[in-house]
Scaffold this motif. Structure first.
Motif, PDB file in Angstrom:
ATOM      1  N   PHE A  71       0.848  -1.202   0.000  1.00  0.00           N
ATOM      2  CA  PHE A  71       0.000   0.000   0.000  1.00  0.00           C
ATOM      3  C   PHE A  71       0.880   1.248   0.000  1.00  0.00           C
ATOM      4  CE2 PHE A  71      -2.657   3.352   1.660  1.00  0.00           C
ATOM      5  CZ  PHE A  71      -3.884   3.124   1.049  1.00  0.00           C
ATOM      6  N   LYS A  72       1.920   1.242   0.834  1.00  0.00           N
ATOM      7  CA  LYS A  72       2.842   2.385   0.880  1.00  0.00           C
ATOM      8  C   LYS A  72       3.533   2.581  -0.467  1.00  0.00           C
ATOM      9  CE  LYS A  72       3.490   1.839   5.813  1.00  0.00           C
ATOM     10  NZ  LYS A  72       4.323   1.299   6.872  1.00  0.00           N
ATOM     11  N   GLU A  73       3.890   1.468  -1.114  1.00  0.00           N
ATOM     12  CA  GLU A  73       4.495   1.552  -2.446  1.00  0.00           C
ATOM     13  C   GLU A  73       3.499   2.137  -3.448  1.00  0.00           C
ATOM     14  OE1 GLU A  73       7.314   0.989  -5.590  1.00  0.00           O
ATOM     15  OE2 GLU A  73       7.523   1.158  -3.420  1.00  0.00           O
ATOM     16  N   ALA A  74       2.252   1.713  -3.371  1.00  0.00           N
ATOM     17  CA  ALA A  74       1.217   2.244  -4.271  1.00  0.00           C
ATOM     18  C   ALA A  74       1.011   3.741  -4.048  1.00  0.00           C
ATOM     19  CB  ALA A  74      -0.091   1.487  -4.080  1.00  0.00           C
ATOM     20  N   GLN A  75       1.133   4.189  -2.805  1.00  0.00           N
ATOM     21  CA  GLN A  75       1.008   5.619  -2.523  1.00  0.00           C
ATOM     22  C   GLN A  75       2.096   6.424  -3.230  1.00  0.00           C
ATOM     23  OE1 GLN A  75       0.883   5.161   1.885  1.00  0.00           O
ATOM     24  NE2 GLN A  75      -0.898   6.522   1.748  1.00  0.00           N
ATOM     25  N   ARG A  76       3.222   5.802  -3.472  1.00  0.00           N
ATOM     26  CA  ARG A  76       4.317   6.481  -4.166  1.00  0.00           C
ATOM     27  C   ARG A  76       4.213   6.349  -5.686  1.00  0.00           C
ATOM     28  NH1 ARG A  76       6.988   4.027   0.159  1.00  0.00           N
ATOM     29  NH2 ARG A  76       7.675   2.252  -1.103  1.00  0.00           N
ATOM     30  N   THR A  77       3.784   5.188  -6.165  1.00  0.00           N
ATOM     31  CA  THR A  77       3.885   4.905  -7.595  1.00  0.00           C
ATOM     32  C   THR A  77       2.613   5.166  -8.397  1.00  0.00           C
ATOM     33  OG1 THR A  77       3.336   2.565  -7.263  1.00  0.00           O
ATOM     34  CG2 THR A  77       5.685   3.176  -7.209  1.00  0.00           C
ATOM     35  N   LEU A  78       1.445   5.095  -7.782  1.00  0.00           N
ATOM     36  CA  LEU A  78       0.207   5.261  -8.555  1.00  0.00           C
ATOM     37  C   LEU A  78      -0.202   6.718  -8.802  1.00  0.00           C
ATOM     38  CD1 LEU A  78      -2.006   2.302  -7.266  1.00  0.00           C
ATOM     39  CD2 LEU A  78      -0.371   2.362  -9.165  1.00  0.00           C
ATOM     40  N   PRO A  79      -0.090   7.637  -7.836  1.00  0.00           N
ATOM     41  CA  PRO A  79      -0.557   9.003  -8.072  1.00  0.00           C
ATOM     42  C   PRO A  79      -0.003   9.715  -9.308  1.00  0.00           C
ATOM     43  CG  PRO A  79      -0.297   8.668  -5.739  1.00  0.00           C
ATOM     44  CD  PRO A  79       0.282   7.437  -6.439  1.00  0.00           C
ATOM     45  N   PRO A  80       1.236   9.486  -9.743  1.00  0.00           N
ATOM     46  CA  PRO A  80       1.689  10.170 -10.955  1.00  0.00           C
ATOM     47  C   PRO A  80       0.870   9.820 -12.208  1.00  0.00           C
ATOM     48  CG  PRO A  80       3.579   9.368  -9.735  1.00  0.00           C
ATOM     49  CD  PRO A  80       2.349   8.766  -9.088  1.00  0.00           C
ATOM     50  N   HIS A  81       0.094   8.747 -12.152  1.00  0.00           N
ATOM     51  CA  HIS A  81      -0.728   8.329 -13.278  1.00  0.00           C
ATOM     52  C   HIS A  81      -2.169   8.830 -13.183  1.00  0.00           C
ATOM     53  CE1 HIS A  81       2.526   5.335 -12.838  1.00  0.00           C
ATOM     54  NE2 HIS A  81       2.576   5.449 -14.151  1.00  0.00           N
ATOM     55  N   LEU A  82      -2.486   9.519 -12.080  1.00  0.00           N
ATOM     56  CA  LEU A  82      -3.858   9.943 -11.816  1.00  0.00           C
ATOM     57  C   LEU A  82      -4.103  11.386 -12.215  1.00  0.00           C
ATOM     58  CD1 LEU A  82      -4.300   8.395  -8.241  1.00  0.00           C
ATOM     59  CD2 LEU A  82      -4.898   7.374 -10.462  1.00  0.00           C
ATOM     60  N   ALA A  83      -5.326  11.654 -12.698  1.00  0.00           N
ATOM     61  CA  ALA A  83      -5.718  13.009 -13.063  1.00  0.00           C
ATOM     62  C   ALA A  83      -6.190  13.800 -11.848  1.00  0.00           C
ATOM     63  CB  ALA A  83      -6.830  12.962 -14.111  1.00  0.00           C
ATOM     64  N   GLU A  84      -6.629  13.099 -10.805  1.00  0.00           N
ATOM     65  CA  GLU A  84      -7.119  13.745  -9.587  1.00  0.00           C
ATOM     66  C   GLU A  84      -7.076  12.733  -8.445  1.00  0.00           C
ATOM     67  OE1 GLU A  84     -11.048  14.787 -10.976  1.00  0.00           O
ATOM     68  OE2 GLU A  84     -11.929  12.997 -10.087  1.00  0.00           O
ATOM     69  N   THR A  85      -7.293  13.227  -7.241  1.00  0.00           N
ATOM     70  CA  THR A  85      -7.357  12.356  -6.074  1.00  0.00           C
ATOM     71  C   THR A  85      -8.562  11.423  -6.209  1.00  0.00           C
ATOM     72  OG1 THR A  85      -6.354  14.068  -4.700  1.00  0.00           O
ATOM     73  CG2 THR A  85      -7.579  12.324  -3.549  1.00  0.00           C
ATOM     74  N   PRO A  86      -8.377  10.133  -6.018  1.00  0.00           N
ATOM     75  CA  PRO A  86      -9.512   9.204  -6.107  1.00  0.00           C
ATOM     76  C   PRO A  86     -10.607   9.565  -5.091  1.00  0.00           C
ATOM     77  CG  PRO A  86      -7.448   7.996  -6.137  1.00  0.00           C
ATOM     78  CD  PRO A  86      -7.106   9.420  -5.787  1.00  0.00           C
ATOM     79  N   ARG A  87     -11.837   9.235  -5.466  1.00  0.00           N
ATOM     80  CA  ARG A  87     -12.999   9.442  -4.596  1.00  0.00           C
ATOM     81  C   ARG A  87     -13.434   8.087  -4.058  1.00  0.00           C
ATOM     82  NH1 ARG A  87     -16.451  11.428  -8.863  1.00  0.00           N
ATOM     83  NH2 ARG A  87     -14.821  10.526 -10.125  1.00  0.00           N
ATOM     84  N   ILE A  88     -13.919   8.068  -2.821  1.00  0.00           N
ATOM     85  CA  ILE A  88     -14.159   6.791  -2.154  1.00  0.00           C
ATOM     86  C   ILE A  88     -15.473   6.799  -1.372  1.00  0.00           C
ATOM     87  CG2 ILE A  88     -12.837   7.523  -0.135  1.00  0.00           C
ATOM     88  CD1 ILE A  88     -11.809   4.636   0.110  1.00  0.00           C
ATOM     89  N   VAL A  89     -16.080   5.627  -1.310  1.00  0.00           N
ATOM     90  CA  VAL A  89     -17.198   5.352  -0.405  1.00  0.00           C
ATOM     91  C   VAL A  89     -16.760   4.145   0.419  1.00  0.00           C
ATOM     92  CG1 VAL A  89     -19.622   4.650  -0.228  1.00  0.00           C
ATOM     93  CG2 VAL A  89     -18.901   6.204  -2.064  1.00  0.00           C
ATOM     94  N   ASN A  90     -16.891   4.256   1.730  1.00  0.00           N
ATOM     95  CA  ASN A  90     -16.364   3.241   2.641  1.00  0.00           C
ATOM     96  C   ASN A  90     -17.407   2.981   3.723  1.00  0.00           C
ATOM     97  OD1 ASN A  90     -14.959   1.892   4.679  1.00  0.00           O
ATOM     98  ND2 ASN A  90     -13.100   3.063   4.381  1.00  0.00           N
ATOM     99  N   PHE A  91     -17.864   1.732   3.830  1.00  0.00           N
ATOM    100  CA  PHE A  91     -18.877   1.370   4.822  1.00  0.00           C
ATOM    101  C   PHE A  91     -18.522   0.068   5.509  1.00  0.00           C
ATOM    102  CE2 PHE A  91     -21.504   4.134   2.202  1.00  0.00           C
ATOM    103  CZ  PHE A  91     -22.226   4.823   3.153  1.00  0.00           C
ATOM    104  N   GLU A  92     -18.945  -0.052   6.753  1.00  0.00           N
ATOM    105  CA  GLU A  92     -18.910  -1.344   7.423  1.00  0.00           C
ATOM    106  C   GLU A  92     -20.273  -1.980   7.188  1.00  0.00           C
ATOM    107  OE1 GLU A  92     -17.976  -3.303  11.773  1.00  0.00           O
ATOM    108  OE2 GLU A  92     -17.311  -1.265  11.327  1.00  0.00           O
TER     109      GLU A  92
END
Length: 108
Positions: A71-92
């Motif tokens: 996950f920490k690696e993805a935080q470094r490597t994925l954002p340069p490919h993104l146009a904006e911050t991802p949007r999320i819905v999170n529920f239990e």
């Protein structure tokens, strides 16, 4: 379970390659003991948008996911490919798997 849906808008030049770009992160996450599913879909209306549907056994499994090295690696490597911050819905959700959509029951 912890049920998460996130929308990722990818920069157009990377959109076709996104499954390969996110492959290591996806495979590592799917291998986590608490991961129930981790599935990407591409929007049919916007080819630069991918939707991630993921679920984890419980809050502890979700916490282990965001604290993992992949996950920490993805935080470094994925954002340069993104146009904006991802949007999320999170529920239990008080269940452990998908429920049937009774309104569209298939009778065989």
């Amino acid at each position: 379970m912890i049920f998460i849906t996130a929308k990722f808008r990818i920069l157009p030049q990377y959109a076709d390659d996104w499954p390969d770009i996110a492959r290591d992160f996806t495979l590592a996450t799917r291998a986590e003991p608490g991961c129930l599913w981790f599935d990407w879909s591409r929007s049919i209306e916007d080819p630069n948008e991918y939707v991630l549907v993921e679920a984890f056994r419980d809050g502890d499994a979700g916490a282990a996911h965001v604290q993992s090295e992949h996950f920490k690696e993805a935080q470094r490597t994925l954002p340069p490919h993104l146009a904006e911050t991802p949007r999320i819905v999170n529920f239990e959700v008080p269940q452990e798997d998908w429920s049937e959509l009774g309104e569209m029951a298939v009778q065989r």
